[in-house]
Each structure stands twice: as C-alpha cells, then as structure tokens.
Design a protein around this motif. Structure first.
Motif, PDB file in Angstrom:
ATOM      1  N   HIS A  25       2.085   2.464   3.276  1.00 18.95           N
ATOM      2  CA  HIS A  25       1.098   2.383   2.196  1.00 18.95           C
ATOM      3  C   HIS A  25       1.158   3.607   1.283  1.00 18.95           C
ATOM      4  CE1 HIS A  25      -2.591   1.272   0.123  1.00 18.95           C
ATOM      5  NE2 HIS A  25      -3.076   2.486   0.374  1.00 18.95           N
TER       6      HIS A  25
ATOM      7  N   SER B  92       1.017  -2.580  -0.868  1.00 20.87           N
ATOM      8  CA  SER B  92      -0.400  -2.927  -0.926  1.00 20.87           C
ATOM      9  C   SER B  92      -0.890  -3.427   0.427  1.00 20.87           C
ATOM     10  CB  SER B  92      -0.628  -4.016  -1.974  1.00 20.87           C
ATOM     11  OG  SER B  92       0.001  -5.226  -1.555  1.00 20.87           O
ATOM     12  N   ILE B  93      -2.211  -3.461   0.581  1.00 25.22           N
ATOM     13  CA  ILE B  93      -2.807  -3.984   1.813  1.00 25.22           C
ATOM     14  C   ILE B  93      -2.390  -5.441   2.020  1.00 25.22           C
ATOM     15  CG2 ILE B  93      -5.001  -4.591   2.914  1.00 25.22           C
ATOM     16  CD1 ILE B  93      -6.190  -2.082   1.630  1.00 25.22           C
TER      17      ILE B  93
END
Length: 398
Positions: free
Chosen positions: A14, A20-21
């Motif tokens: 990350h 991204s998540i």
C-alpha cells in the motif's frame, strides 16, 4: 488472524507500491475491512498458545544427541555419527521408542543452525538503498563513576553519513529508540539495513540467509517499511563500514574518556560530531560526506509517523500496589492491587503500566537496583479510606 509478516506485506504494497485497498483485497483475497485493519495495525497479534509446544518423544534425548554431535566435531570425518547411527544407539542404550525419521529431522535442524552459509553484500551502493547498524561498548565517567554504556552506530552506505548515540544498555527499547532517532536525524529511512544476528531482532538463525525474526522487531520494521538483511554467523566483516564507524567513534570522539553528569550531554556532543563528519571525504572520491548526503537524502523512504519505542513485558500488581520490573518496583493506584494482567511498556527513559488497555501509571525509569518508586497520588484513596494523615504516605522514592 493475520500474522505480523502478512501485515508487513500489506503495508508495503500500500505505502511503497501505491496499491489501493480495493486492489489489495482482490489480489490477496481478503476483505477490505481486513486490509484497512492491517494498515492501521500498531500491535503484534496477541494470539498465544495456552501451553508450550512439546515433543515428548524426542525432547528427552535432545541433550544426548547434541552431546554426540558436539563430540563428533573433534572426531575423524569418517568416524562421525549419521542420523541412522544415532537412532540405533538411542534404541540400544536408552530404549528410545521414536522412529528414525524423528531423529533425522532433529539432526538436520541442529546442523542447519550450526552451518555458516556463504553470502555476500554488494560493494557499490545506490543512494538510499543500504545502511549498516552495530553496537559498540565504551566506558564513560558518569558523575565520577566509571560506567559501561553502549554506543548505537548507524551508517548510510552511499554517502557514509553517520549517526551515533549512547544508551545505558542494548535492550530492545534502546534498539528501537536508536533507529527512530537515526531516521529523524537522516530525515528518512534507508530501504535496507544490515545487521548481525542480535537476539533483540533474531529469534532463530535458519538455513542460508533466512532468519526467524522477533515479532516486535518485525512490527517495528513494518511500520517504517525498511527491509532487514542479516550477516552470516561470525561474519561481522559483511558490515565492515559500521564496524569501522564503531572504531572511529571510539578513537576520534571518545578519547580521552568522557566525564559527564548526564548522558544527554554526551549525546549532544556526539550529534555535533556527526554534523562535523560531513566534511570528511568519501573514500576513492573527491566528494565530501555532506555533498553525497544531499543526493542520498532524496532517495530515503519517508517517515510516515512516530512508532512507540517500547519493550512490552507482562507483570502483576502485588498487595502493596507495586509492579516489579527488572530489579525495581513501581507504584500503581491501589484499586489495581492484586491484578495479574498488567503490561509494562518499557521505554529508554520511562515506563508505562497498562491495565485493561489504559495507562494507569507512568514513572521515570530507574537504572539503579532494588529501588521502590512511588507516586503519592496512587495511595490517596487508601489513605482517605483508612483516615491516615497524608504525612504517613510513602516517600516519592526509596
């Protein structure tokens, strides 16, 4: 429950690679909630075994096997035990009931720990890529008393920029605090740091360059997002630049033996020496350390926050509302007397005592022995209840 190594991977993907998540959840087949939790994780996962792992078959004969293997080190090569021969002797002489594969597995694990694998570290370094770390031992006159203290040394390998600081010991909290102070001084974090196999970082030396690291060290490392590289056992020359720094600091900064009233005074002086070292020329170049450091600083990893540099220790509160830590006792409010679930967060200069997730007491850390450190306010409730006069309260330190 995610392990610390999994959390470290998620944080690196990350923060360093910018995933991204949503992408992480897809790539790692985890829920977004799990990914978010990992990115915010500041504590080591707390699952613990209720009982230590044992192997009742092999455990009783391990010392015997190790003794035989140790004796083999001085025996002729062709007259040393094989795993099969060890198994036969155990069966004949000790009535061993386990299989040969059990013995073979233990012998293999033991020999792997004894091996000294070949490894190498590059001699040319890109800016921001590598640093080396080591401890050195020095003597100072602290308030007129000859005292042994530890010298924390870190060197960036491209610019040769240095950071040195003294601590009263080399326990895990000093290791972490030294790193945090070095990163602040450099203005960033090197991508890889080279170490020896110190116990505060390495739980077990495995095959080749593999190590089983201490969970707290993994947690600290994953927070700052740097990688650790460990020297082969007994191969300190693999971090020769920092070993030379230890010698340089002793010879140039600490002769004659410093006479100080406080280690903070000495550390202020050492920081000035680190600044002055920037005028030193980098070997085999016409550039000074300070000139190269300006290039290297731009390539260091950013510092994304402050990590608590504490060693965590479980403790109990006795009937006098005191918690024992090392050789000293520290007070907590009397309402916590008898609690068995306290946790001490030991920092270099102070300790915090936590119960039920809350800090219930904070004390300046004492490095003397057999001291009782009281906070009078911790006993006020008990004094009121028993109608004692405040003058009878314990002294602040004894």
């Amino acid at each position: 429950m995610l392990k610390m190594a999994n959390i470290e991977l998620i944080r690196k993907l990350h923060f360093k690679e910018g995933r991204s998540i949503r992408q992480l959840a897809k790539d790692l087949t985890l829920s977004r909630q799990t990914i978010r939790k990992a990115l915010q994780q500041n504590e080591i996962p707390t699952y613990q075994r209720s009982k230590p792992v044992t192997n009742p078959v092999i455990d009783p004969v391990k010392p015997i096997i190790i003794r035989w293997l140790t004796d083999d080190e001085t025996a002729p090569l062709k007259q040393r035990h094989s795993a099969a021969q060890i198994h036969r002797r155990l069966v004949k002489e000790y009535g061993f009931k386990g299989g040969e594969s059990t013995v073979r597995r233990f012998v293999r694990q033991y020999k792997q720990l004894k091996e000294t694998p070949n490894s190498s570290i590059p001699l040319e370094f890109d800016p921001g890529e590598f640093a080396q770390f080591d401890w050195g031992e020095i003597i100072v006159l602290l308030n007129g008393i000859e005292t042994k203290v530890m010298l924390f040394c870190m060197r960036l390998l491209y610019s040769r920029k240095i950071f040195v600081k003294v601590f009263q010991h080399q326990r895990q909290e000093a290791l972490f605090q030294g790193h945090a102070d070095a990163f602040d001084y450099f203005g960033g974090v090197p991508k890889t740091i080279v170490y020896d196999n110190m116990k505060t970082a390495v739980k077990k030396v495995l095959e080749g360059t593999k190590r089983e690291e201490q969970e707290a060290f993994i947690q600290f490392r994953s927070y700052y997002l740097f990688d650790a590289q460990f020297c082969a056992p007994a191969k300190g020359n693999e971090k020769g630049q920092v070993e030379k720094l230890v010698q340089t600091a002793r010879a140039q900064f600490l002769v004659p033996v410093p006479q100080v009233s406080d280690l903070q005074v000495l550390n202020h002086y050492l920081l000035e020496q680190c600044d002055a070292y920037e005028e030193t020329y980098v070997p085999k170049t016409k550039e000074q350390v300070g000139e190269r450091f300006l290039q290297e600083k731009q390539q260091l990893l950013p510092i994304i926050g402050t990590h608590p540099c504490a060693r965590k220790v479980r403790a109990s509160v006795n009937s006098l509302s005191l918690v024992n830590f090392e050789t000293n006792a520290y007070s907590v409010p009397t309402r916590y007397a008898g609690r068995k679930d306290a946790q001490i967060n030991a920092y270099v200069n102070h300790i915090e005592i936590n119960i039920d997730g809350n800090c219930v007491a904070k004390h300046e850390r004492s490095y003397e022995k057999l001291q009782e450190i009281f906070e009078v306010d911790h006993y006020l409730d008990e004094l009121r209840e028993n109608q004692y006069h405040p003058a009878c309260a314990p002294s602040s330190k004894s």
